[in-house]
Design an enzyme around this catalytic site. Structure first.
Site, mmCIF file in Angstrom:
data_model
loop_
_atom_site.group_PDB
_atom_site.id
_atom_site.type_symbol
_atom_site.label_atom_id
_atom_site.label_comp_id
_atom_site.label_asym_id
_atom_site.label_seq_id
_atom_site.Cartn_x
_atom_site.Cartn_y
_atom_site.Cartn_z
ATOM 1 N N ASP A 17 95.305 23.427 -73.205
ATOM 2 C CA ASP A 17 94.349 22.537 -73.891
ATOM 3 C C ASP A 17 93.929 21.282 -73.103
ATOM 4 O O ASP A 17 93.913 20.170 -73.675
ATOM 5 C CB ASP A 17 94.919 22.103 -75.250
ATOM 6 C CG ASP A 17 95.116 23.263 -76.226
ATOM 7 O OD1 ASP A 17 94.851 24.403 -75.838
ATOM 8 O OD2 ASP A 17 95.553 23.018 -77.365
ATOM 9 N N LYS A 115 92.215 29.553 -79.410
ATOM 10 C CA LYS A 115 93.099 29.572 -80.586
ATOM 11 C C LYS A 115 92.643 28.551 -81.607
ATOM 12 O O LYS A 115 92.008 27.551 -81.246
ATOM 13 C CB LYS A 115 94.545 29.294 -80.159
ATOM 14 C CG LYS A 115 94.671 27.963 -79.436
ATOM 15 C CD LYS A 115 96.081 27.709 -78.941
ATOM 16 C CE LYS A 115 96.162 26.360 -78.286
ATOM 17 N NZ LYS A 115 95.854 25.221 -79.181
ATOM 18 N N CYS A 160 100.936 21.362 -78.915
ATOM 19 C CA CYS A 160 100.634 22.711 -78.419
ATOM 20 C C CYS A 160 101.568 23.152 -77.298
ATOM 21 O O CYS A 160 101.945 24.319 -77.221
ATOM 22 C CB CYS A 160 99.164 22.805 -78.031
ATOM 23 S SG CYS A 160 98.110 22.737 -79.512
HETATM 24 C C1 VGL Z 1 96.624 19.995 -80.439
HETATM 25 C C2 VGL Z 1 96.637 18.851 -82.414
HETATM 26 C C3 VGL Z 1 95.598 19.632 -82.903
HETATM 27 C C4 VGL Z 1 97.210 20.142 -79.070
HETATM 28 C C5 VGL Z 1 95.594 20.787 -80.902
HETATM 29 O O1 VGL Z 1 96.539 20.710 -78.175
HETATM 30 O O2 VGL Z 1 98.363 19.698 -78.871
HETATM 31 N N1 VGL Z 1 97.142 19.042 -81.206
HETATM 32 N N2 VGL Z 1 95.084 20.592 -82.128
#
Ligand code: VGL
Ligand code: ZN
Length: 212
Positions: A17, A115, A160
């Site tokens: 991410d 995702k 994540c």
């Molecule tokens: C994430 C919160 C919401 C992350 C993704 O990548 O850690 N955290 N969506």
């Protein structure tokens, strides 16, 4: 493990991410989130196998506080699959915020796992959605390719990255976290708690991006 020796046949780098919304100025900014880009660009050049994840939500996603009357970002709610932190709107599919940081080199990525694309369920882990049982398909992909040891980097350490590491161990992979190529959200002590739980299941913290 200072000076990591890679086994290119079985090792894989998982880049989690590294998207605009998790970087400074983004909707769910992580302090120094963009600091992971340079070390990750170096790491992806060293691994023979590289996989990335991309948080990818539909507008009005159920993990967004704005989808819950009276709720503010960073409060929690009980959803059908359990407790869920409610986030600011972020990583909406196709938007600038969902795009990878523009300096991240995508050329080495062999697979990009999106995702969180189902409206009613969030997905922190690269392996399972937040019900802990709907698979993303990544475990099957890694197993078919004979990849057994995961080195995880990216954002955020305590969400994540953390859930990916826990699920990776649960599925029988070896897992190491490259913490100097990760940054955390750290909500109410979530970073310490994530470290504690990862340590408890044998996630390896001894490697770092600086050791490669
Ligand atoms: C994430 C919160 C919401 C992350 C993704 O990548 O850690 N955290 N969506
Ligand atoms: Zn998200």
């Amino acid at each position: 493990m200072p000076q990591v020796t890679l086994n290119q046949a079985r090792d894989v780098l998982l880049v989690v991410d590294v998207q605009n919304d998790f970087c400074p100025g983004g909707a769910l900014q992580v302090a120094e989130g963009d600091a992971v880009v340079a070390p990750i660009n170096r790491l992806t050049g060293l691994f023979a196998n590289v996989v990335a994840t991309q948080d990818w939500h539909p507008p009005g996603h159920h993990s967004f506080a704005a989808s819950h009357a009276g709720k503010q970002p960073f409060e929690s709610a009980v959803l059908s699959y359990g407790d869920q932190v409610l986030w600011p709107d972020h990583c909406v599919a196709g938007t600038h915020g969902a795009a990878f940081h523009s300096d991240l080199n995508l050329d080495p990525m062999q697979l990009i796992v999106r995702k969180g694309f189902r409206h009613d369920i969030d997905s922190y882990s690269a392996f399972f959605e937040n019900d802990r049982k709907t698979p993303t398909g990544l475990a099957g992909y890694l197993r078919e390719r004979g990849l057994e040891r995961l080195f995880i980097c990216g954002l955020a350490t305590d969400f994540c990255v953390f859930y990916s590491a826990m699920d990776g161990k649960r599925l029988g992979f070896e897992v190491a976290i490259l913490e100097d190529a990760c940054r955390a959200i750290d909500l109410d002590g979530s970073l310490d708690e994530a470290r504690r739980q990862m340590g408890g299941v044998g996630v390896d913290f001894s490697a770092a991006a600086a050791h490669f």
